[in-house]
Motif scaffolding. Sequence first.
Motif, short mmCIF file in Angstrom:
data_model
loop_
_atom_site.label_atom_id
_atom_site.label_comp_id
_atom_site.label_asym_id
_atom_site.label_seq_id
_atom_site.Cartn_x
_atom_site.Cartn_y
_atom_site.Cartn_z
N ALA A 419 0.76 -1.16 0.01
CA ALA A 419 0.09 0.03 -0.11
C ALA A 419 0.87 1.34 -0.19
CB ALA A 419 -0.96 -0.09 1.09
N VAL A 420 1.83 1.51 0.86
CA VAL A 420 2.85 2.42 0.94
C VAL A 420 3.39 2.59 -0.69
CG1 VAL A 420 5.15 3.30 1.44
CG2 VAL A 420 3.44 2.04 3.26
N ALA A 421 3.78 1.69 -1.31
CA ALA A 421 4.51 1.83 -2.79
C ALA A 421 3.32 2.25 -3.81
CB ALA A 421 4.72 0.33 -3.23
N LYS A 422 2.16 1.73 -3.49
CA LYS A 422 1.04 2.39 -4.32
C LYS A 422 0.79 3.77 -4.14
CE LYS A 422 0.00 -1.34 -7.06
NZ LYS A 422 0.12 -1.66 -8.14
N ALA A 423 0.87 4.24 -2.96
CA ALA A 423 0.31 5.65 -2.62
C ALA A 423 1.45 6.36 -3.22
CB ALA A 423 0.25 5.72 -1.26
N ALA A 424 2.69 5.91 -3.15
CA ALA A 424 3.94 6.81 -3.48
C ALA A 424 3.86 6.84 -5.07
CB ALA A 424 5.06 6.16 -2.95
N ALA A 425 3.41 5.90 -5.59
CA ALA A 425 3.10 5.72 -7.38
C ALA A 425 2.14 6.72 -7.52
CB ALA A 425 3.21 4.61 -7.88
N GLY A 426 1.13 7.15 -6.76
CA GLY A 426 0.02 7.84 -6.87
C GLY A 426 -1.11 7.01 -7.58
N GLU A 427 -0.92 5.80 -7.51
CA GLU A 427 -2.08 4.85 -8.05
C GLU A 427 -3.37 4.67 -7.20
OE1 GLU A 427 -0.56 1.14 -9.20
OE2 GLU A 427 1.29 1.73 -9.69
N ASP A 428 -4.41 4.67 -7.78
CA ASP A 428 -5.58 4.48 -7.25
C ASP A 428 -5.93 3.12 -6.71
OD1 ASP A 428 -6.52 7.18 -7.51
OD2 ASP A 428 -7.27 6.91 -9.38
N ALA A 429 -6.68 2.79 -5.79
CA ALA A 429 -6.96 1.47 -5.33
C ALA A 429 -8.16 1.14 -6.01
CB ALA A 429 -7.42 1.55 -3.93
N PHE A 430 -8.32 -0.35 -6.29
CA PHE A 430 -9.33 -1.16 -7.02
C PHE A 430 -10.54 -1.27 -6.42
CE2 PHE A 430 -10.67 -4.71 -9.56
CZ PHE A 430 -10.94 -4.25 -10.73
N SER A 431 -10.54 -1.63 -5.13
CA SER A 431 -11.67 -1.85 -4.28
C SER A 431 -12.67 -0.85 -3.91
CB SER A 431 -11.21 -2.53 -2.81
OG SER A 431 -10.52 -3.55 -3.19
N ALA A 432 -13.87 -0.75 -3.36
CA ALA A 432 -14.69 0.15 -3.24
C ALA A 432 -15.39 -0.32 -2.01
CB ALA A 432 -15.48 0.35 -4.17
N ALA A 433 -16.19 0.60 -1.23
CA ALA A 433 -16.85 0.15 -0.24
C ALA A 433 -18.48 -0.30 -0.51
CB ALA A 433 -16.91 1.55 1.10
N ILE A 434 -18.77 -1.28 -0.45
CA ILE A 434 -20.03 -1.88 -0.78
C ILE A 434 -20.70 -2.57 0.38
CG2 ILE A 434 -21.53 -3.23 -2.43
CD1 ILE A 434 -20.03 -0.99 -3.77
#
Length: 469
Positions: A419-434
Amino acid sequence: MSDFPYAERFPVNRRLPDRGRPREEVLAELRTMAAEEDATWETGKCSGTMYSGDHDHYAYLNEVFGLFAHVNVLQRDMCPSATKFEGEIIAMALDLMHADAVEDTTPAGLITSGGTDSILHAMLAYREHAAKVRGIDGSTGRPNIVKPETAHPAFDKAAHLLGLELRVAPVTEATTVDPAAVAGLIDERTIGIIGSACNYGYGTIDPIAELGQVALERGVPLHVDGCLGGFILPFGEQLGYDVPPFDFRVPGVTTISADTHKYGYAFKGTSTLLFRDKAYRNAQYFQLVGWSGGKYMSPSIAGSRSGGLIAATWAAMVEYGRAGYLEHARAIFSTAERMKDAVRSHPELRILGAPTFCFSFTSDAFDIYHVADFMRERGWRFNGQQYPNAIHMAVTGPQTQPGLVEQFEADLAEAVPYAVAKAAAGEDAFSAAIYGGVAGGLTDDVADFVSLVMTDMLDTQQSLPPAAS
């Protein structure tokens, strides 16, 4: 993931078949589906949903259900056993909720089809009782109820169906409702207030004793939503965990909903609604004495019901007994504590409030749904939340199996740097709150629906009180 994963494997019925299929062929198809779908939760990586997880227990309940599945409990002259089952389920639930502490009134109960149904019946009872006793009949404005922001959407649904005004009280950083805020929303048309023990999202318990005092001072009933916690929190208290009284020991508590189909380990489709005073239960009865078909009397919204569910619920409760429920609670609470410790071991993660067997966590360092994305690839299915984005785990029987906590610790230890790496790369998460899960890979139809809902919410999102800062 397809909405219809079996479409290319099994026949699709768009009309009644001209000729029926052989039973063994139908059963083989159903066995395949059941085995594949059970495999999802048998791993122990699915939050909530399956509360017992014991196939021997399910087989026992299946046998009981089969004995009474065909019976209609409306016909009590033909199936007096339904009166025994229903009466004893209610009596056992009332005992668990300390109805012996009630003075001057007669406690009572009702069996419903689930938590939403129990909540709907509680609000119906409040509306009808207020109309009869307090004259709040809508002639001077709609009756209203006051709920915490964290309380279940079933209260919103009940308000919609019953024509009630819904007033929402904010919650504190501890994810529990502010009693002063509740008091400030009460007026002469308030027919009930609500507290959760515990709330679905965060597993935290509202200050029921303080809400009870508000209810007494303002002359309104208090409903405690114990749908999730009702059949496990009493045993957590007995085990020494921090579970404050939330039941009929608390003055002002008028009704309690508690789901037998969750930690009562019965089949889905039963819940209990318990009343401090049977006058509230009687207020929501329906009678039509002038119908040509006979005098119609209904104790609840439902009409015909299968005797199988009531029989299986009774059988689950008497099979487990207090000792059985206590031991299951011991395993669940201890597992939850170890999983919470695993979360706390990562400074990037933060648990919301002071939860019980069900807990939620977020991150101030990255979008927590990056963690959900990673964990989903390892087979974990969390429930998702928003405002703030968070994921939660409702610990149940399947999570108590050997090695599961260790797997959670190991997978989470890899998910955080991901998650740290994804945030540093500015990438959006794939999941959503359902509700009911953290959704990923939505089909076009579902994605369109979610998009429509989110568009409708844009104008109101800023007005929603945050669950925690």
